[in-house]
Design a protein around this motif. Structure first.
Motif, PDB file in Angstrom:
ATOM      1  N   VAL A  50       0.852  -1.188   0.000  1.00 52.08           N
ATOM      2  CA  VAL A  50       0.000   0.000   0.000  1.00 52.08           C
ATOM      3  C   VAL A  50       0.891   1.244   0.000  1.00 52.08           C
ATOM      4  N   VAL A  51       0.660   2.113  -0.961  1.00 50.64           N
ATOM      5  CA  VAL A  51       1.435   3.354  -1.095  1.00 50.64           C
ATOM      6  C   VAL A  51       0.561   4.528  -0.666  1.00 50.64           C
ATOM      7  N   GLY A  52       1.080   5.342   0.227  1.00 47.65           N
ATOM      8  CA  GLY A  52       0.457   6.611   0.571  1.00 47.65           C
ATOM      9  C   GLY A  52       1.133   7.716  -0.218  1.00 47.65           C
ATOM     10  N   ALA A  53       0.377   8.401  -1.066  1.00 45.18           N
ATOM     11  CA  ALA A  53       0.928   9.464  -1.907  1.00 45.18           C
ATOM     12  C   ALA A  53       0.376  10.804  -1.442  1.00 45.18           C
ATOM     13  N   VAL A  54       1.261  11.704  -1.055  1.00 46.73           N
ATOM     14  CA  VAL A  54       0.873  13.037  -0.579  1.00 46.73           C
ATOM     15  C   VAL A  54       1.484  14.043  -1.546  1.00 46.73           C
ATOM     16  N   THR A  55       0.616  14.853  -2.177  1.00 43.63           N
ATOM     17  CA  THR A  55       1.080  15.685  -3.290  1.00 43.63           C
ATOM     18  C   THR A  55       0.761  17.159  -3.081  1.00 43.63           C
ATOM     19  N   PRO A  56       1.541  18.049  -3.724  1.00 45.78           N
ATOM     20  CA  PRO A  56       1.352  19.493  -3.584  1.00 45.78           C
ATOM     21  C   PRO A  56       0.451  20.051  -4.681  1.00 45.78           C
ATOM     22  N   SER A  59       5.082   8.217  -0.444  1.00 46.11           N
ATOM     23  CA  SER A  59       5.708   9.018  -1.496  1.00 46.11           C
ATOM     24  C   SER A  59       5.204  10.448  -1.332  1.00 46.11           C
ATOM     25  N   PHE A  60       6.113  11.339  -0.978  1.00 47.73           N
ATOM     26  CA  PHE A  60       5.732  12.719  -0.644  1.00 47.73           C
ATOM     27  C   PHE A  60       6.488  13.702  -1.511  1.00 47.73           C
ATOM     28  N   THR A  61       5.779  14.687  -2.040  1.00 45.85           N
ATOM     29  CA  THR A  61       6.394  15.827  -2.711  1.00 45.85           C
ATOM     30  C   THR A  61       5.913  17.093  -2.031  1.00 45.85           C
ATOM     31  N   PRO A 106      -4.966  20.688  -0.436  1.00 42.67           N
ATOM     32  CA  PRO A 106      -6.286  21.322  -0.359  1.00 42.67           C
ATOM     33  C   PRO A 106      -6.499  22.433  -1.379  1.00 42.67           C
ATOM     34  N   ASP A 107      -5.421  23.013  -1.907  1.00 38.65           N
ATOM     35  CA  ASP A 107      -5.551  24.111  -2.869  1.00 38.65           C
ATOM     36  C   ASP A 107      -6.045  23.645  -4.233  1.00 38.65           C
ATOM     37  N   THR A 108      -5.804  22.385  -4.578  1.00 36.74           N
ATOM     38  CA  THR A 108      -6.154  21.891  -5.920  1.00 36.74           C
ATOM     39  C   THR A 108      -6.862  20.534  -5.836  1.00 36.74           C
TER      40      THR A 108
END
Length: 476
Positions: A140-146, A222-224, A174-176
């Protein structure tokens, strides 16, 4: 979530056009319980289905996703311009079309990758054995994106993670939220991706990203985003010793050598530095120029920036649109005040453009008179703000470029290509452009040195971030 489009338990939150401050609409505001259910769905889909084992099926699903997104390209283009404030021209590249098309590369990779390698027979300790090395999905991959390049970053995580056989919980900024929500809609309605394999959780609550990071059912995060948040992600993941991929900040140098075409180089530096209002981690925001031509370089760069200006992202000619929010504009303005306090001067820009009373705007700005020790030259501003610094030759330029906590990207411009290539090799960064070369592509690994991150995204190296290695030995 889990194959269905569902409302958020927290209700809904607004998404705003950064160019006009107009409320575009609302997005589902997920709660901690929603995130818990999304993680559970991803865990079940990985543990109880054949998703991870069927490479050909996964490739077919990725191609379906690509075609579904391409069919909605016109809708997504307008959505991206309005929600992200992205200049229209960029949506034909890294803001939309390029990352959508890149899904085909990952589909091909899933089909052609060497999932098993035969090491042959051996007799360790006198025991005949046949050994194999098998590559398989992490889980399971948690992807957190900007918010700055939402389609590119969302798909740069989903593409390789899914191709590798993982299931994914995606928590967008939350912005997009709409950019990610439409992605979830296409997956649910236009692909055969099974329920639970992809779960898109939009929320106004940043804590849901931390929840994803800490949950023991998640195998990789996976975080950016910013380096500061990346540290928090790494610390949160440490409790369960889960793997992390971190693509973080940058303060990249654009090195102009003394044999370069100064006008061409500085004009290009201006264009590159303020594209999408400078809201890119790999954008080159420190311009290093020969000391003897510093004043000439300042004049060329300032004129180019002033000519480009800040414009309506709907206009095909716009390079620099708005910044994403009032909060981000205030942060940038704080750095402009700081630069002035550090002894810097503005060769152009330095404030908000005239005639734009609505929207979150900053003029393209060039700061002179600072040293590389100043905060404005060392810290990531994430706006259309460039700092120009003099250097005393190749060695000094390399020293200044590498004198940074970051190491994400860079550029070198010179007349002698071999010399420029030699300088590029000495830069401690994950990507370098020489004389305008473009390193972006599905097959090119992207990531940084030092505090710019851990691991690589895209390319075979990025795909393999989502794989485990298993050794199997059979007695013979």
């Amino acid at each position: 979530m889990d194959g269905r489009l569902v409302p958020g338990a927290g209700g809904a939150f607004e998404t705003i056009n950064p160019a006009t401050e107009e409320v575009l609409g609302t997005a589902a505001d997920a709660s901690a319980d929603d995130m818990d259910r999304a993680i559970a769905a991803a865990r079940r889909a990985f543990d109880e289905t054949r998703w991870a084992a069927d490479h050909a099926f996964r490739a077919r699903c990725l191609r379906q996703l690509r075609e579904g997104l391409r069919r909605r390209a016109d809708e997504l283009r307008e959505l991206t311009i309005q929600e992200v404030g992205a200049p229209r021209f960029l949506t034909f590249g890294a803001q939309l079309d390029a990352p959508v098309d890149d899904l085909a590369w990952f589909a091909d990779l899933a089909e052609g990758y060497g999932w098993e390698r035969d090491l042959g027979r051996a007799e360790p300790m006198g025991m005949p054995s046949h050994r194999r090395v098998v590559r398989e999905a992490v889980g399971v991959v948690g992807a957190v994106t900007p918010w700055n390049f939402p389609h590119q970053i969302n798909l740069a995580k989903l593409g390789p993670a899914l191709a590798a056989g993982n299931t994914v919980v995606l928590k967008p900024a939350p912005d997009t939220p709409w950019c990610a929500a439409v992605l979830g809609e296409v997956i649910a309605e236009e692909t055969d991706i099974p329920p639970g394999v992809v779960n898109v959780v939009t929320s106004s609550d940043h804590a849901l990203g931390a929840q994803l990071t800490r949950d023991p059912r998640v195998d990789l995060v996976s975080f950016t985003g910013s380096t500061a948040t990346g540290r928090d992600v790494m610390a949160g993941a440490a409790a369960t010793l889960k793997r992390v991929f971190l693509e973080l900040g940058g303060k990249s140098a654009f090195v102009v050598l003394d044999d370069a075409d100064l006008r061409a180089a500085c004009s290009y530096a201006a264009f590159a530095g303020i594209t999408h209002a400078g809201q890119g981690c790999a954008i080159t925001t420190r311009i290093l120029v020969p000391r003897g031509r510093h004043d000439e370089a300042v004049e060329i760069t300032a004129k180019a920036l002033a000519k480009l200006g800040a414009g309506d992202p709907q206009d095909d000619r716009t390079i620099c649109g708005p910044v994403i929010s009032a909060r981000q504009r205030e942060r940038i303005e704080g750095y402009l005040e700081l630069a002035a306090g550090e002894g810097g001067a503005f060769a152009c820009g330095g404030g908000r453009p005239e005639g734009r009373d609505k929207g979150f705007w900053i003029e393209p700005t060039l700061i002179t008179g600072l040293t590389n020790d100043s905060r404005a030259a060392r810290e990531e501003i994430f706006g259309p703000v460039l700092v120009i610094l003099p250097h005393d030759g190749d060695d000094d330029a390399v020293r200044i470029a590498n004198d940074s906590p970051y190491g994400l990207s860079g550029a070198v411009h010179g007349g002698d290509v071999e010399r420029a290539r030699g300088v590029a090799r000495r830069l401690r960064t994950g990507t370098v452009s020489v004389n305008g070369g473009v390193w972006y592509g599905a097959d090119v690994p992207f990531g940084g040195y030092k505090q710019s991150g851990i691991g690589r995204e895209m390319g075979v190296a990025g795909f393999e971030e989502y794989l485990e290695t298993k050794a199997i030995a059979e007695g013979v």
